[in-house]
Design an enzyme around this catalytic site. Structure first.
Site, PDB file in Angstrom:
ATOM      1  N   GLY A  72     -55.288 -43.527  40.792  1.00 54.81           N
ATOM      2  CA  GLY A  72     -55.413 -42.841  39.505  1.00 54.81           C
ATOM      3  C   GLY A  72     -56.231 -41.572  39.650  1.00 54.81           C
ATOM      4  O   GLY A  72     -57.002 -41.407  40.601  1.00 54.81           O
ATOM      5  N   LYS A 112     -55.169 -48.786  55.006  1.00 52.75           N
ATOM      6  CA  LYS A 112     -56.536 -48.964  54.486  1.00 52.75           C
ATOM      7  C   LYS A 112     -57.276 -50.045  55.277  1.00 52.75           C
ATOM      8  O   LYS A 112     -58.462 -49.896  55.594  1.00 52.75           O
ATOM      9  CB  LYS A 112     -56.471 -49.313  52.998  1.00 52.75           C
ATOM     10  CG  LYS A 112     -55.886 -48.182  52.149  1.00 52.75           C
ATOM     11  CD  LYS A 112     -55.499 -48.662  50.760  1.00 52.75           C
ATOM     12  CE  LYS A 112     -54.876 -47.549  49.925  1.00 52.75           C
ATOM     13  NZ  LYS A 112     -54.216 -48.046  48.706  1.00 52.75           N
TER      14      LYS A 112
END
Ligand code: HSE
Length: 436
Positions: free
Chosen positions: A302, A205
């Site tokens: 999530g 990332k």
């Protein structure tokens, strides 16, 4: 106008979230995008499970290539993950003229240069908001919201699993191994948590953010990657006593001689907002020359938080896909002809401050021999803490915080200190950032 048709490759946690949010919020999304967005085809090896999620109205196949070959499909969402089959499918989708939305940070951090070049040549969009910090729109912020700025640095808590583990270690005084088991039991950590706990996921990332911030190509192979597996509860406690929290940070920073790109446990002053991001939450601080410091906080993983980012990309593509490719936002914020070849610095050249813990013999002259070595290497001390020895104890912990120095210089000093006969165990070294 008829709905834009989307094909979904892989319907696990994020895919089902994407399907559900698109359906639940379809009217609002249509109002924003200008036309409906419809998942028309799903490919998943487990066809029965996929049908259980999407029902009978959506065609489900077990072969992703059938989705790519379908001329009705305008956008392919890749949610398979990894570098293997996902890479082949993304490149095939691009070659077939499809726009691609992906949450696959590993793929982009390692093969982004090839993928973005293929997309540019074909005039299609590869969108990847969900690849960094899940639901937080950090890619949008970096590529568009902060476009006026010369970005100076980015520091982020961009892995929820490790932040959860560090939060538990600190609040309960537990060791890494104990908390990892608990995190696995609660479903915060994968059965094989290697990518998370070794810092690889965060480095993927950070690599992507670095490219966008500084207009360089994605270069995961140049990132320094260090996880939290060696972190000890004692250091978290000492850091706390000195006014710091330890977080796994992804850091990228512009220096005069190049760009730093690194992931490692980092002491941050407790009074910084980002030091107080606890549990599985993510947060990214971006320092721009015009805007100053900005902070982005939210869920980094999530089902529906990540779906939120996937759908934002779908809406962007729906709005932009008919625009002349020259007028779209470039994949990495800078146009390909304006990219920079500024080098990524080696760790020896990185500038940072340090926390050192030395287990030393509790006798006269030890502190002075250590501070002499630091002084001779031109390393300035910021604070010193010595644990009070118990009655009759012959050794103690000596904690030293330094001011910023060059890491190569610190490595030299560490080797000299380690060679002292009064230093009784391997020295613990953790980097420290003021993030001021
Ligand atoms: N495994 C990641 C995390 C989420 O723990 O934050 C997906 O990148």
């Amino acid at each position: 106008m008829k709905a834009i048709k989307v094909g979904l490759l892989g319907i696990g946690t994020v895919g089902s979230g994407t399907f559900n949010v698109l359906r639940r919020n379809q009217e609002e999304i249509r109002g924003r995008a200008g036309r409906g967005i419809e998942i028309a085809m799903v490919a998943d090896l487990d066809v029965a499970r996929a049908k259980g999620i999407v029902g009978d109205s959506v065609e489900v196949v077990d072969d992703a290539r059938k989705v790519i070959a379908n001329p009705e499909i305008d956008i392919v969402i890749e949610l398979i993950g990894g570098y293997g089959v996902a890479k082949a499918l993304v490149l095939e989708a691009i070659a077939a003229g499809k726009h691609v939305v992906t949450a696959n940070k590993a793929l982009l951090a390692v093969h982004g240069t090839e993928i973005f070049a293929a997309a540019h040549a074909k005039g299609v969009i590869v969108a990847f908001e969900a690849a960094v910090a899940g639901g937080i729109p950090i890619i949008k912020a970096l590529r568009e919201g902060l476009t006026a700025n010369r970005i100076e640095w980015i520091a982020g808590i961009i892995n929820g699993t490790t932040n959860f583990i560090l939060s538990e270690m600190r609040s309960k005084g537990l060791d890494f191994g104990v908390v990892l088991k608990e995190a696995q039991r609660l479903g915060y950590a994968e059965a094989d948590p290697t990518f998370d706990i070794e810092g690889v996921d965060a480095a993927h990332k950070a690599t992507i953010m670095s490219a966008i911030a500084f207009g360089i190509s994605v270069q995961f192979d140049k990132a320094h990657v260090e996880g939290i597996t060696k972190l000890q509860a004692a250091d978290i406690k000492y850091a706390e006593q000195l006014g710091y929290r330890i977080k796994l940070l992804g850091i990228t920073r512009r220096r005069d001689n190049g760009i730093e790109l690194r992931v490692h446990p980092t002491l941050i002053p407790t009074n910084r907002l980002i030091a107080n991001v606890e549990g599985a939450m993510n947060a990214v601080v971006v320092q721009g020359d015009a805007v100053g410091s900005t902070l982005y906080y939210g869920k980094g993983a999530g089902s529906e938080p990540t779906a939120s980012a996937v759908i934002a990309d779908l809406v962007d593509i729906t709005r932009l896909h008919t625009a002349d490719p020259e007028h779209r936002v470039p994949h990495l914020a800078f146009r390909p002809d304006a990219m920079s070849d500024t080098p990524i610095l080696s760790m020896d050249e990185v500038q940072t401050a340090f926390y050192l813990r030395l287990c030393v013999a509790d006798q006269a002259g030890v502190l002075s021999s250590i501070t002499t070595i630091l002084a001779e290497n031109d390393i300035s001390i910021d604070a010193v803490l010595q644990r009070e020895s118990a009655e009759g104890e012959k050794q103690t912990d000596l904690i030293i915080l330094t001011h910023d120095t060059v890491e190569g210089r610190m490595n030299k000093a560490l080797a000299q200190m380690q060679a002292l006969t009064t230093v009784l165990a391997p020295i613990v070294r953790i980097r420290k950032e003021e993030l001021a």
